[in-house]
Design a protein around this motif. Structure first.
Motif, PDB file in Angstrom:
ATOM      1  N   VAL A  32       0.852  -1.182   0.000  1.00 13.19           N
ATOM      2  CA  VAL A  32       0.000   0.000   0.000  1.00 13.19           C
ATOM      3  C   VAL A  32       0.893   1.237   0.000  1.00 13.19           C
ATOM      4  CG1 VAL A  32      -0.180   0.064   2.526  1.00 13.19           C
ATOM      5  CG2 VAL A  32      -1.955   1.134   1.145  1.00 13.19           C
ATOM      6  N   THR A  33       0.441   2.279  -0.676  1.00 11.05           N
ATOM      7  CA  THR A  33       1.166   3.538  -0.683  1.00 11.05           C
ATOM      8  C   THR A  33       0.330   4.611   0.006  1.00 11.05           C
ATOM      9  OG1 THR A  33       0.287   4.125  -2.861  1.00 11.05           O
ATOM     10  CG2 THR A  33       2.434   3.012  -2.797  1.00 11.05           C
ATOM     11  N   THR A  34       1.018   5.542   0.641  1.00  8.51           N
ATOM     12  CA  THR A  34       0.384   6.701   1.250  1.00  8.51           C
ATOM     13  C   THR A  34       1.016   7.941   0.609  1.00  8.51           C
ATOM     14  OG1 THR A  34       2.005   6.874   3.044  1.00  8.51           O
ATOM     15  CG2 THR A  34       0.120   5.415   3.398  1.00  8.51           C
ATOM     16  N   GLU A  35       0.768   9.080   1.176  1.00  9.12           N
ATOM     17  CA  GLU A  35       1.333  10.300   0.606  1.00  9.12           C
ATOM     18  C   GLU A  35       2.845  10.228   0.484  1.00  9.12           C
ATOM     19  OE1 GLU A  35       1.566  15.122   1.572  1.00  9.12           O
ATOM     20  OE2 GLU A  35       0.329  13.804   2.815  1.00  9.12           O
ATOM     21  N   ARG A  36       3.496   9.654   1.504  1.00  8.47           N
ATOM     22  CA  ARG A  36       4.964   9.615   1.505  1.00  8.47           C
ATOM     23  C   ARG A  36       5.555   8.221   1.526  1.00  8.47           C
ATOM     24  NH1 ARG A  36       5.979  13.295   6.712  1.00  8.47           N
ATOM     25  NH2 ARG A  36       4.116  12.131   7.370  1.00  8.47           N
ATOM     26  N   LEU A  37       4.754   7.217   1.846  1.00  7.97           N
ATOM     27  CA  LEU A  37       5.306   5.908   2.165  1.00  7.97           C
ATOM     28  C   LEU A  37       4.916   4.820   1.178  1.00  7.97           C
ATOM     29  CD1 LEU A  37       4.533   5.870   6.005  1.00  7.97           C
ATOM     30  CD2 LEU A  37       6.670   6.571   4.882  1.00  7.97           C
ATOM     31  N   LEU A  38       5.799   3.839   1.076  1.00  7.62           N
ATOM     32  CA  LEU A  38       5.491   2.541   0.478  1.00  7.62           C
ATOM     33  C   LEU A  38       5.559   1.529   1.616  1.00  7.62           C
ATOM     34  CD1 LEU A  38       5.063   0.551  -1.902  1.00  7.62           C
ATOM     35  CD2 LEU A  38       7.554   0.355  -2.013  1.00  7.62           C
ATOM     36  N   ILE A  39       4.463   0.840   1.850  1.00  4.97           N
ATOM     37  CA  ILE A  39       4.373  -0.157   2.911  1.00  4.97           C
ATOM     38  C   ILE A  39       4.259  -1.499   2.221  1.00  4.97           C
ATOM     39  CG2 ILE A  39       3.031  -0.911   4.918  1.00  4.97           C
ATOM     40  CD1 ILE A  39       2.007   2.085   5.010  1.00  4.97           C
ATOM     41  N   ARG A  40       5.309  -2.297   2.314  1.00  4.58           N
ATOM     42  CA  ARG A  40       5.412  -3.524   1.518  1.00  4.58           C
ATOM     43  C   ARG A  40       5.791  -4.717   2.387  1.00  4.58           C
ATOM     44  NH1 ARG A  40      10.636  -4.653   1.532  1.00  4.58           N
ATOM     45  NH2 ARG A  40      12.230  -3.019   1.453  1.00  4.58           N
ATOM     46  N   PRO A  41       5.566  -5.931   1.882  1.00  3.46           N
ATOM     47  CA  PRO A  41       5.985  -7.112   2.629  1.00  3.46           C
ATOM     48  C   PRO A  41       7.501  -7.127   2.864  1.00  3.46           C
ATOM     49  CG  PRO A  41       4.445  -7.719   0.902  1.00  3.46           C
ATOM     50  CD  PRO A  41       4.810  -6.284   0.662  1.00  3.46           C
ATOM     51  N   ALA A  95       7.483  -3.948   5.913  1.00  2.54           N
ATOM     52  CA  ALA A  95       8.586  -3.004   5.778  1.00  2.54           C
ATOM     53  C   ALA A  95       8.006  -1.637   5.431  1.00  2.54           C
ATOM     54  CB  ALA A  95       9.545  -3.459   4.693  1.00  2.54           C
ATOM     55  N   ILE A  96       8.555  -0.598   6.023  1.00  2.00           N
ATOM     56  CA  ILE A  96       8.084   0.765   5.803  1.00  2.00           C
ATOM     57  C   ILE A  96       9.209   1.541   5.125  1.00  2.00           C
ATOM     58  CG2 ILE A  96       7.117   2.821   6.896  1.00  2.00           C
ATOM     59  CD1 ILE A  96       6.646   0.819   9.386  1.00  2.00           C
ATOM     60  N   CYS A  97       8.910   2.095   3.956  1.00  5.22           N
ATOM     61  CA  CYS A  97       9.918   2.786   3.150  1.00  5.22           C
ATOM     62  C   CYS A  97       9.347   4.106   2.638  1.00  5.22           C
ATOM     63  CB  CYS A  97      10.333   1.946   1.935  1.00  5.22           C
ATOM     64  SG  CYS A  97      10.701   0.214   2.286  1.00  5.22           S
TER      65      CYS A  97
END
Length: 238
Positions: A32-41, A95-97
């Protein structure tokens, strides 16, 4: 006032819903993506960045370990577990990127324990100190909760601390019926910033109890008695 520590032998068994086990394979989990983040496995390639995260004293102070990892092997053991069949089936960590650098982990968060100290699944998160104070944790948690809520559910039995069923008015939920599903988050009394993040994301304080936690000392670490404000979230609401 802090209450007594949880005693698993005194937990009660209730009927409730939880995400269906086994949880989706890491390879099948959505990002999932947010305004600033990519939240991935999570991936095996996250080891170096996870090790860097877990060697920051300011970060590890708030964990149950209480001190930085002493070697790469400690981070590897954590990551290997989450990527293993057992860890895959009963944890839902991500993972939070930053979106502009999706290969560089700046944090890790999600459900890391299927049965917390209070019985229900437990949420946790940790971020590199360089990104603190920017609203990153709140942004992550709101997005991750949408992933958690979207998981298929099943009816099951949960052994839990009865106090997690206590409402704000002091009245306990009827255990003769199916009780509302909970997700727990445990903090320490000194970590007010994390408590504020939880509240912003819909968690409510349920109880504070005494626990022994590891803290840095001149000889490495020592066990100290701390208050543990604990919060709950109801995935079935809203």
């Amino acid at each position: 006032m802090a209450e007594a520590s949880p005693v698993p032998d005194s937990f009660i068994t209730v009927r409730s819903t939880l995400p269906r086990l086994p949880l989706p394979l890491i390879s099948e989990r959505p990002l999932v993506t947010t305004e600033r983040l990519l939240i991935r496995p999570l991936a095996a390639s996250d080891l170096e960045a996870l090790h860097e995260l877990r060697t920051q004293p300011e970060v590890m102070f708030w964990t149950s370990a209480g001190k930085p990892d002493s070697s790469l092997d400690e981070a590897k053991a954590k990551l290997d577990y989450f990527l293993s069949p057992e860890g895959n089936s009963k944890s839902f960590n991500y993972a939070i990127c930053f979106k502009e650098d999706p290969s560089k982990l700046i944090g890790i968060g999600g459900c890391h324990s299927w049965s917390s100290s209070l019985g229900w699944p437990e949420l946790g998160y940790m971020f590199r100190k360089e990104v603190w104070g920017q609203g990153i944790a709140t942004e992550f948690l709101k997005a991750w909760l949408s992933l958690w809520k979207a998981l298929p559910r099943e009816m099951t039995e949960v052994k839990c601390d009865e106090r997690t069923l206590r409402g704000g008015d002091g009245v306990f939920e009827n255990t003769e019926e199916v009780v509302e599903e909970r997700l727990m988050a445990l903090t320490t009394d000194a970590n007010g910033k994390s408590q504020n993040i939880l509240k912003k994301c819909g968690f409510e304080h349920v109880l504070t109890w005494k626990a022994r936690e590891a803290r840095p000392s001149q000889d490495g670490s020592e066990m100290v008695l701390v208050d543990m404000p604990s919060f709950r979230y109801f995935p079935g609401r809203g």
